[in-house]
Design an enzyme around this catalytic site. Structure first.
Site, PDB file in Angstrom:
ATOM      1  N   HIS A 127       0.809  -1.216   0.000  1.00 57.13           N
ATOM      2  CA  HIS A 127       0.000   0.000   0.000  1.00 57.13           C
ATOM      3  C   HIS A 127       0.843   1.266   0.000  1.00 57.13           C
ATOM      4  O   HIS A 127       1.930   1.318   0.568  1.00 57.13           O
ATOM      5  CB  HIS A 127      -0.938   0.001   1.213  1.00 57.13           C
ATOM      6  CG  HIS A 127      -0.230  -0.205   2.524  1.00 57.13           C
ATOM      7  ND1 HIS A 127       0.351   0.818   3.222  1.00 57.13           N
ATOM      8  CD2 HIS A 127      -0.011  -1.323   3.259  1.00 57.13           C
ATOM      9  CE1 HIS A 127       0.887   0.352   4.342  1.00 57.13           C
ATOM     10  NE2 HIS A 127       0.687  -0.947   4.381  1.00 57.13           N
ATOM     11  N   ASP A 128       0.335   2.288  -0.709  1.00 56.11           N
ATOM     12  CA  ASP A 128       0.909   3.633  -0.735  1.00 56.11           C
ATOM     13  C   ASP A 128       2.284   3.702  -1.393  1.00 56.11           C
ATOM     14  O   ASP A 128       3.009   4.690  -1.216  1.00 56.11           O
ATOM     15  CB  ASP A 128       0.990   4.229   0.687  1.00 56.11           C
ATOM     16  CG  ASP A 128      -0.351   4.206   1.394  1.00 56.11           C
ATOM     17  OD1 ASP A 128      -1.277   4.864   0.899  1.00 56.11           O
ATOM     18  OD2 ASP A 128      -0.475   3.516   2.426  1.00 56.11           O
ATOM     19  N   GLY A 145       5.083  -1.478   2.119  1.00 51.74           N
ATOM     20  CA  GLY A 145       4.251  -0.289   2.022  1.00 51.74           C
ATOM     21  C   GLY A 145       5.038   1.006   2.070  1.00 51.74           C
ATOM     22  O   GLY A 145       6.103   1.091   2.692  1.00 51.74           O
TER      23      GLY A 145
END
Length: 276
Positions: A127-128, A145
Site C-alpha cells: 500500500h501507498d 508499504g
C-alpha cells in the site's frame, strides 16, 4: 451503471460488477473478476482467473495474467476500511500471482504505478507505494508499504524492499537482497542485509550514457562514500562545483534532498547504513 465499450470482448464466464468501466477493445477472459469501481483502459487484456478490484484504474494496453490480484485492499492493521485507490499507467504487464494493493487510510490513500513496467510472477507491491516507469520486478520480489521505486530500476528475484525505503533511478538490486535503507541512483546493491557492491555500469551503458558521464558518476560515488559522513561529503561536493551536474548531480540531490526515515545503503565496508 456499468460502461462497457461495444468493442470489448468479455467471456461469458467472467464476472464484471455493475459500475465497472471497460475500454475499447479490452479483453476479459474466463473466470476473471472486475470490481464495481474498476476502470480498464483501451486494449487492456485480462487472462483467465485474473482479478481487478477496488478503486483501481488500469491504463491502456495493460495485461493481467492468471491468478494476479490487482487492487486488493491494503494489508495494514491501521487501515480504517475506507475506499482507497490504485492508479496504474499504460503498458504494464502483471504476470501470474502478482499482487498490488491500493493505498491506505493512514498513508495518503493511493498507490501509484507508472508506465511500461514488468511485474514477474508472484511479485508484490504494498500500500501507498510509488513505482516509476520502465521498472522490472522479478519473480517473488516484495516491496513493502510506502516505498518509492524510481524509473528504470531492476529488482532481481526474491529481493525484499523494506517499507518507506526509496530506490533511486536506474539502481540494480541483486537477487535475495534485503534492502532496509535508501539506495542512491545508479547503485548496484547485493546481499542480506544489503550493501552497495558498486555501480550499475551495465545499466548506465544500456541507457546510452557516455563514458564521461559514467566516470563522473563513479567519481561522485567515491567522493560521497569516502571517510566522513555521507551528507557532509555530498554537501562539500556540491559546494565545490565538481561533478555537480548531470547524473552525478542526481546522486548528490538524492542524498541531500530526500525526505526519508531510512538511512542510506552504503558500500560493503559500511553495511549498517550512513550517519547524518
Amino acid at each position: 451503471m456499468t460502461n462497457i465499450a461495444s468493442s470489448a470482448k468479455i467471456d461469458s464466464r467472467a464476472i464484471v460488477e455493475d459500475g465497472a468501466v471497460i475500454g475499447e477493445h479490452a479483453e476479459i477472459g474466463a473466470f476473471c473478476y472486475v470490481g464495481a469501481n474498476a476502470v480498464l483502459g483501451d486494449n487492456v487484456k485480462l487472462l483467465h482467473h485474473a482479478v481487478v478490484e477496488g478503486a483501481t484504474r488500469l491504463g491502456d494496453d495493460c495485461q493481467v495474467f492468471p491468478m494476479a490480484v490487482i487492487g486488493g485492499a491494503p494489508q495494514s492493521i491501521r487501515h480504517d476500511g475506507s475506499q482507497t485507490r490504485l492508479e496504474v499507467g499504460r503498458n504494464c504487464v502483471f504476470r501470474e500471482g502478482v499482487t498490488i494493493n491500493t493505498g491506505s487510510s493512514h498513508g495518503g490513500g493511493e498507490t501509484v504505478v507508472g508506465h511500461d513496467n514488468l511485474f514477474l510472477a508472484n511479485s508484490h507491491v504494498g500500500h501507498d507505494c510509488r513505482i516509476g516507469n520502465n521498472v522490472i520486478l522479478s519473480n517473488n520480489v516484495m516491496v513493502g508499504g510506502h516505498a518509492t521505486v524510481h524509473d528504470r530500476v531492476i529488482l532481481s528475484g526474491g529481493a525484499a524492499i523494506h517499507q518507506f525505503v526509496q530506490i533511486g533511478r536506474q539502481a540494480f538490486i541483486g537477487g535475495l537482497a534485503g534492502v532496509v535503507n535508501d539506495v542512491i541512483p545508479y547503485a548496484m546493491v547485493v546481499d542480506n542485509p544489503a550493501f552497495m557492491g558498486g555501480l550499475n555500469v551495465v545499466g548506465m551503458q544500456r541507457a546510452g550514457m557516455s563514458k564521461g558521464e559514467i566516470h563522473a558518476v563513479r567519481r561522485a560515488y567515491q567522493a560521497i562514500f569516502a571517510a566522513g559522513t555521507v551528507i557532509g561529503n555530498a554537501r562539500a561536493l556540491l559546494e565545490s562545483g565538481d561533478e555537480a551536474e548531470g547524473a552525478a548531480r542526481e546522486i548528490i540531490d538524492f542524498v541531500l534532498d530526500r525526505d526519508s526515515e531510512r538511512a542510506l545503503t552504503t558500500p560493503g565496508s559500511r553495511r549498517r547504513g550512513s550517519k547524518a
